[in-house]
Design a protein around this motif. Structure first.
Motif, PDB file in Angstrom:
ATOM      1  N   ASN A 196     -11.642  -2.821  -8.977  1.00  0.00           N
ATOM      2  CA  ASN A 196     -12.859  -1.909  -7.526  1.00  0.00           C
ATOM      3  C   ASN A 196     -12.792  -2.794  -6.045  1.00  0.00           C
ATOM      4  OD1 ASN A 196     -13.677   0.535  -8.925  1.00  0.00           O
ATOM      5  ND2 ASN A 196     -15.474  -1.078 -10.363  1.00  0.00           N
ATOM      6  N   TYR A 197     -12.055  -3.821  -6.491  1.00  0.00           N
ATOM      7  CA  TYR A 197     -12.065  -4.617  -5.646  1.00  0.00           C
ATOM      8  C   TYR A 197     -11.508  -3.654  -3.504  1.00  0.00           C
ATOM      9  CZ  TYR A 197     -10.212  -7.600  -1.574  1.00  0.00           C
ATOM     10  OH  TYR A 197      -9.960  -8.821  -0.234  1.00  0.00           O
ATOM     11  N   VAL A 198     -10.240  -2.747  -4.053  1.00  0.00           N
ATOM     12  CA  VAL A 198     -10.444  -1.953  -2.791  1.00  0.00           C
ATOM     13  C   VAL A 198     -10.269  -0.503  -3.573  1.00  0.00           C
ATOM     14  CG1 VAL A 198      -8.507  -3.079  -1.026  1.00  0.00           C
ATOM     15  CG2 VAL A 198      -7.661  -1.952  -3.109  1.00  0.00           C
ATOM     16  N   SER A 199     -10.327   0.350  -2.407  1.00  0.00           N
ATOM     17  CA  SER A 199     -10.377   1.600  -3.209  1.00  0.00           C
ATOM     18  C   SER A 199      -8.808   1.874  -3.554  1.00  0.00           C
ATOM     19  CB  SER A 199     -10.910   3.041  -2.397  1.00  0.00           C
ATOM     20  OG  SER A 199     -10.140   2.649  -0.835  1.00  0.00           O
ATOM     21  N   MET A 200      -8.707   2.867  -4.668  1.00  0.00           N
ATOM     22  CA  MET A 200      -7.213   3.176  -5.340  1.00  0.00           C
ATOM     23  C   MET A 200      -7.156   5.320  -5.084  1.00  0.00           C
ATOM     24  SD  MET A 200      -5.368   0.483  -6.100  1.00  0.00           S
ATOM     25  CE  MET A 200      -4.799   1.202  -7.437  1.00  0.00           C
ATOM     26  N   PRO A 201      -5.884   5.350  -5.458  1.00  0.00           N
ATOM     27  CA  PRO A 201      -5.605   7.304  -5.360  1.00  0.00           C
ATOM     28  C   PRO A 201      -5.947   7.657  -6.691  1.00  0.00           C
ATOM     29  CG  PRO A 201      -3.414   6.321  -4.517  1.00  0.00           C
ATOM     30  CD  PRO A 201      -4.896   4.770  -4.425  1.00  0.00           C
ATOM     31  N   ASN A 202      -6.107   8.513  -7.186  1.00  0.00           N
ATOM     32  CA  ASN A 202      -6.434   8.789  -8.636  1.00  0.00           C
ATOM     33  C   ASN A 202      -5.263   7.934  -9.340  1.00  0.00           C
ATOM     34  OD1 ASN A 202      -5.617  10.747 -10.628  1.00  0.00           O
ATOM     35  ND2 ASN A 202      -6.809  12.109 -10.330  1.00  0.00           N
ATOM     36  N   TYR A 213      -0.407   8.130  -8.917  1.00  0.00           N
ATOM     37  CA  TYR A 213      -0.372   7.078  -8.169  1.00  0.00           C
ATOM     38  C   TYR A 213       0.928   6.602  -8.893  1.00  0.00           C
ATOM     39  CZ  TYR A 213      -0.500   2.434  -5.843  1.00  0.00           C
ATOM     40  OH  TYR A 213      -0.264   1.729  -5.133  1.00  0.00           O
ATOM     41  N   GLU A 226      -6.380  -0.348 -12.787  1.00  0.00           N
ATOM     42  CA  GLU A 226      -7.773  -0.020 -12.805  1.00  0.00           C
ATOM     43  C   GLU A 226      -8.722  -1.792 -13.184  1.00  0.00           C
ATOM     44  OE1 GLU A 226     -10.567   3.612 -12.784  1.00  0.00           O
ATOM     45  OE2 GLU A 226      -9.258   2.949 -15.174  1.00  0.00           O
ATOM     46  N   SER A 256       0.977  -1.210  -0.025  1.00  0.00           N
ATOM     47  CA  SER A 256      -0.230  -0.228  -0.623  1.00  0.00           C
ATOM     48  C   SER A 256       0.665   1.215  -0.380  1.00  0.00           C
ATOM     49  CB  SER A 256      -0.434  -0.626   1.556  1.00  0.00           C
ATOM     50  OG  SER A 256      -1.631  -1.071   1.262  1.00  0.00           O
TER      51      SER A 256
END
Length: 284
Positions: free
Chosen positions: A251-257, A261, A246, A221
């Motif tokens: 969509n399993y975990v939220s991601m930064p932009n 990133y 992506e 992370s």
């Protein structure tokens, strides 16, 4: 004054700076065998009165301070350098503190403190070139344990259109075996820079790198991932990697932009030597 050695398989970059990282002198030395290369390294540093030196070395290296071979380059195929006591040689020459880590860990430190990840607490640096290697700073600390990260040798899924067997002499089709510069050349018959307009080349490359970034994201992370090395000078790779990552994350975990990133190195080819200087200052 502080010294830095960015030790690569092709060349050693040596530099001396003040405490504000203003470089006083810098020299590039060809990597041949230890006796020749280190003699020139010492000749360079003998001119200065240093407070500390930071070393970021090609590997594998031993970073475990409890180990009998701490400070050694270990199982490298580079002729003459296997089982070489690099840290010991420098300490024998100069009775000052010496920081010791991998070249990619040093680059991660450089980008965190002075480059693309300034004001963050964590950064992962991956170089994609002759080989693939990764280093990381997590919560302000270099990522090391019983050994150091070997991020280039994780296993990945093969692209459905890729029949290439892989070039890694240890694992064949690991990440390095499938996505490093020599594997691109072996697969397509041309060097990466000669294939800029070949969309299929970069679709497959992005597929492999995105898989790796998924693994690093889910395990470490980091707040930012910096992608450097010769292959990543093909800037068309960045949007392809972001798009593929992506899709893989689903969509399993939220991601930064993802535009923020996954980024190129702000320090360009100076990430490693900057990190080595920072390591020297931190080691003092």
């Amino acid at each position: 004054m502080y010294g830095a050695i960015e030790a690569g398989g092709t060349k050693f970059v040596c530099a001396v700076s003040d405490e504000n990282l203003n470089i006083i002198e810098r020299e590039s030395i060809k990597t041949t065998v230890p006796e020749e290369t280190m003699a020139l390294v010492f000749k360079f540093f003998d001119k200065f009165k240093l407070e500390a030196i930071g070393i970021g070395s090609f590997g594998p290296i031993d970073v475990n301070k409890k180990s009998k071979t701490y400070g050694y380059i270990t199982s490298t195929p580079k002729k003459g350098w296997a089982n070489y006591n690099f840290l010991g040689a420098v300490k024998e020459r100069y009775n000052i503190p010496v920081g010791w880590t991998t070249d990619v860990n040093a680059a991660a430190l450089g980008e965190l403190k002075k480059g693309a990840a300034v004001n963050l607490d964590s950064c992962l640096y991956l170089t994609v070139g002759t080989g693939i290697g990764g280093g990381a700073v997590i919560n302000g600390n270099l990522l090391e344990g019983y050994g150091h990260p070997e991020m280039g040798h994780i296993l990945i899924r093969r692209h459905k259109d890729d029949k290439y067997e892989g070039k890694c002499p240890f694992h064949k089709d690991c990440l390095e075996g499938m996505a490093a510069g020599p594997s691109i050349e072996a697969r397509w018959g041309k060097k990466a820079y000669e294939l800029t307009n070949e969309d299929k080349v970069w679709e497959i490359e992005a597929y492999y790198i995105a898989q790796a970034l998924m693994v690093y994201t889910l395990t470490l992370s980091p707040e930012r991932i910096v992608l450097g090395g010769g292959v990543m000078k093909q800037l068309q790779l960045f949007p392809l990697i972001r798009k593929e990552l992506e899709k893989l994350m689903a969509n399993y975990v939220s991601m930064p932009n993802l535009d923020e990133y996954i980024v190129p190195p702000a320090l360009k080819d100076n990430a490693g030597i900057t990190g080595c200087l920072l390591l020297a200052i931190d080691t003092k």
